[in-house]
Design an enzyme around this catalytic site. Structure first.
Site, short mmCIF file in Angstrom:
data_model
loop_
_atom_site.label_atom_id
_atom_site.label_comp_id
_atom_site.label_asym_id
_atom_site.label_seq_id
_atom_site.Cartn_x
_atom_site.Cartn_y
_atom_site.Cartn_z
N TYR A 210 -4.68 1.79 15.83
CA TYR A 210 -3.54 1.85 16.75
C TYR A 210 -4.00 1.73 18.20
O TYR A 210 -3.39 1.00 18.98
CB TYR A 210 -2.75 3.15 16.54
CG TYR A 210 -2.07 3.20 15.17
CD1 TYR A 210 -0.82 2.64 14.98
CD2 TYR A 210 -2.72 3.76 14.08
CE1 TYR A 210 -0.21 2.64 13.73
CE2 TYR A 210 -2.12 3.77 12.82
CZ TYR A 210 -0.87 3.21 12.65
OH TYR A 210 -0.27 3.21 11.42
N HIS B 60 -3.12 10.91 0.74
CA HIS B 60 -2.59 10.70 2.10
C HIS B 60 -2.01 12.04 2.58
O HIS B 60 -0.83 12.16 2.87
CB HIS B 60 -1.54 9.58 2.09
CG HIS B 60 -1.28 8.97 3.45
ND1 HIS B 60 -1.30 7.61 3.67
CD2 HIS B 60 -1.00 9.53 4.64
CE1 HIS B 60 -1.03 7.36 4.95
NE2 HIS B 60 -0.83 8.51 5.56
N GLU C 54 -7.50 8.12 6.25
CA GLU C 54 -7.78 8.73 7.56
C GLU C 54 -8.32 10.15 7.43
O GLU C 54 -7.71 11.11 7.92
CB GLU C 54 -6.52 8.73 8.42
CG GLU C 54 -5.98 7.35 8.71
CD GLU C 54 -4.96 7.35 9.84
OE1 GLU C 54 -4.50 8.43 10.23
OE2 GLU C 54 -4.64 6.27 10.32
N GLU D 153 -3.48 -0.39 8.15
CA GLU D 153 -2.35 0.06 8.98
C GLU D 153 -2.52 -0.49 10.38
O GLU D 153 -3.62 -0.47 10.94
CB GLU D 153 -2.29 1.59 9.13
CG GLU D 153 -1.75 2.32 7.96
CD GLU D 153 -1.66 3.83 8.20
OE1 GLU D 153 -1.41 4.25 9.36
OE2 GLU D 153 -1.85 4.58 7.23
N ARG E 165 0.86 -1.18 0.00
CA ARG E 165 0.00 0.00 0.00
C ARG E 165 0.90 1.23 0.00
O ARG E 165 1.63 1.46 0.95
CB ARG E 165 -0.91 -0.02 1.24
CG ARG E 165 -1.71 1.23 1.37
CD ARG E 165 -2.62 1.27 2.59
NE ARG E 165 -3.20 2.60 2.63
CZ ARG E 165 -3.26 3.39 3.70
NH1 ARG E 165 -2.83 2.95 4.88
NH2 ARG E 165 -3.75 4.59 3.61
N ASN F 277 -7.48 1.38 9.70
CA ASN F 277 -6.22 1.66 10.40
C ASN F 277 -6.52 1.65 11.88
O ASN F 277 -7.46 2.32 12.33
CB ASN F 277 -5.68 3.05 10.04
CG ASN F 277 -5.16 3.12 8.61
OD1 ASN F 277 -5.20 2.13 7.87
ND2 ASN F 277 -4.67 4.28 8.22
C1 GCO Z 1 -1.52 7.77 10.28
C2 GCO Z 1 -0.88 7.81 8.98
C3 GCO Z 1 0.53 7.32 8.95
C4 GCO Z 1 1.31 7.40 10.23
C5 GCO Z 1 1.09 6.18 11.08
C6 GCO Z 1 1.88 6.16 12.36
O1 GCO Z 1 -2.21 6.80 10.53
O2 GCO Z 1 -1.36 8.69 11.06
O3 GCO Z 1 -1.63 7.08 8.07
O4 GCO Z 1 1.03 8.15 7.97
O5 GCO Z 1 2.65 7.51 9.95
O6 GCO Z 1 -0.25 6.09 11.42
O7 GCO Z 1 1.49 7.18 13.21
#
Ligand code: GCO
Length: 484
Positions: free
Chosen positions: A330, A158, A203, A388, A114, A328
């Site tokens: 985290y 992006h 995002e 992600e 990607r 994505n």
């Molecule tokens: C985001 C972006 C990425 C970042 C990654 C790590 O999710 O903020 O897509 O470009 O680098 O997430 O923070």
């Protein structure tokens, strides 16, 4: 070692929602769900494995071949915006070293990549004739990937908007929907014979809030009054771009990538009062992007913010058939009520024992499971790719941690959540690690490293980490190991 100013950038989002009224929020943010342990650790044979990147974070060569200026070029030059004062003038040098990147992917048996396309390379002012030399780079990249047996997945946006469009109001100007559709058509015509998988936006929530409300990202605006327009124009532009891609070719697989975060009310004595705040956040962060695309509506709790930008028939444009949703993930967001803030919400604290990664983000794979379950149960179980997921080394200007057992541990836990969601019935088709190579992490410059591969910034030399070998074994067998 630099102490970053914005280590918790996703949580800092809340502070910036300033003037946005969430008082009327009545969405239904789900309570945290219990995540069952997976019964099987074997991913199916057709589950795809890959890694992800973004143009501005890796390419360098910002002046090459007629590339136009982007909002990030302007922003990164403003003193104090980038924690280590770095610029991605070379970054990973991927504009020149793309064939090495392709070989690294195939070396780890990661058969999917990607990457994002820089709009200012393709249309330097965001409009008009295509810049063939800029487009040729993506052509070469696609060819190099295919030569290595790696399938290209191109993100159209992006965050690196042509500065000329920003000068004209950027995402705050409704005209951007037409500009973006035009750009999407140019890409499909040039690359669509070889690139079949397109991710329209990356995002959009992060870009809307950090770029336009908190000012932590380009274009660096701090104007909460813009939020509704920006969100709606992102959704509108996305709909128009999907239409343009489909009009150009009928053999494309088209989706979009969202930064999904479960909104969890801070616990404790005020938990009951924190819940409406979490619901309000959820409506703007998750619902305001999922619903217009998949349901053709905005959630009740987002209408106060977005309604004024909405015109007749817009929702028929935002709702488009998609082949997949990119997720994505985290960490979750913890939210509390804050009567001193106009938005009445603020970043809350997670339970005291929640582990955090070096980025300050909570390590909580149950949040991924929760969002995947929400897609399954509330949005008709779309095909999902994790586009992600990953974690950073401790912040440092020094070399990468090559023996990165902490990353393997993080990945293992999140992939267990993916397995559990699949066993619950979720249609999850693949996983892209963020990122392939350590790169330029926006406002954190080079101090944050997410790669499976380290990089010497002086020589560009790439060094695979322990996690690279781990991902290779996983991609080859599909079998998720247990902790050593
Ligand atoms: C985001 C972006 C990425 C970042 C990654 C790590 O999710 O903020 O897509 O470009 O680098 O997430 O923070």
């Amino acid at each position: 070692m630099t102490t970053p100013i914005f280590p918790l950038h996703r949580r800092a989002v809340l502070a910036g929602l300033g003037a946005v009224s969430l008082a009327a929020a009545s969405g239904c943010a789900p309570a945290a769900v219990q995540m069952p342990a997976p019964k099987s650790r074997q991913f199916p044979k057709d589950f795809i494995w890959g890694a992800a990147s973004a143009a501005y974070q890796i390419e360098g060569a910002l002046d090459a071949d007629g590339r136009g200026e982007s909002v990030w070029d302007v922003f990164a030059h403003i003193d104090g915006k980038i924690v280590d004062h770095s610029l991605p003038a070379i970054a990973c040098d991927s504009y020149r070293r793309y064939a090495e990147d392709a070989a690294l992917l195939s070396g780890a048996s990661l058969k999917n990549y990607r990457f994002s396309i820089a709009w200012p390379r393709v249309q330097p002012t965001g409009a008009g004739a295509a810049n063939e030399k800029g487009l040729d780079y993506y052509s070469r990249l696609a060819d190099a990937l295919l030569a290595q047996g790696v399938t290209p997945w191109a993100t159209l946006f992006h965050w690196d908007l042509p500065q000329a469009l920003q000068a004209n109001g950027g995402w705050g100007n409704r005209d951007i929907a037409e500009r973006f559709a035009d750009y999407a058509g140019v890409i499909a015509a040039k690359l669509g014979d070889r690139v079949k998988n397109f991710i329209v936006l990356n995002e959009a929530a992060v870009h809307a809030v950090l770029g336009h409300v908190t000012g932590e990202h380009a274009p660096g605006l701090k104007d909460a009054g813009l939020l509704g327009r920006v969100i709606h124009h992102e959704n509108l532009a996305q709909g128009r771009a999907i239409q343009a891609l489909r009009a150009a070719r009928n053999d494309l697989r088209i989706g979009t990538t969202l930064a999904l975060m479960p909104a969890r009310a801070e616990g404790g004595v005020a938990a009951f009062a924190n819940r409406p705040a979490a619901e309000g956040f959820d409506a703007l962060w998750n619902g305001a992007f999922l619903d217009p695309l998949l349901r053709g509506a905005y959630p009740e709790g987002a209408l106060a913010t977005i309604g004024a930008a909405l015109q007749a028939d817009d929702l028929a444009i935002t709702k488009q058939p998609v082949d997949f949703i990119g997720v994505n993930y985290y960490s979750p967001a913890y939210i509390k009520l804050d009567l001193s803030s106009p938005s009445r919400i603020a970043a809350g604290a997670p339970p005291a024992d929640t582990p955090r990664d070096a980025f300050g983000r909570e390590i909580d794979p149950s949040g991924l499971y929760e969002m995947l379950e929400r897609l399954r149960t509330q949005y008709e179980n779309p095909l999902v790719y994790i586009t992600e997921n990953g974690c950073s080394d401790p912040f440092s200007n020094g070399p990468a941690v090559i023996e990165d057992g902490f990353r393997i541990d993080y990945l293992r836990k999140h992939l267990e959540a993916v397995r559990s969601a699949m066993e619950a019935g979720g249609r999850i088709g693949g996983y892209f690690h963020w990122s392939l190579i350590d790169n330029w992490e926006w406002a954190l410059g080079f101090t944050s490293k997410f790669g499976l591969v380290g990089m010497n910034r002086d020589t560009g030399l790439r060094t695979p980490k322990a996690s690279y070998a781990w991902m290779k074994a996983l991609a080859e067998s599909g079998l998720l190991d247990t902790a050593a």
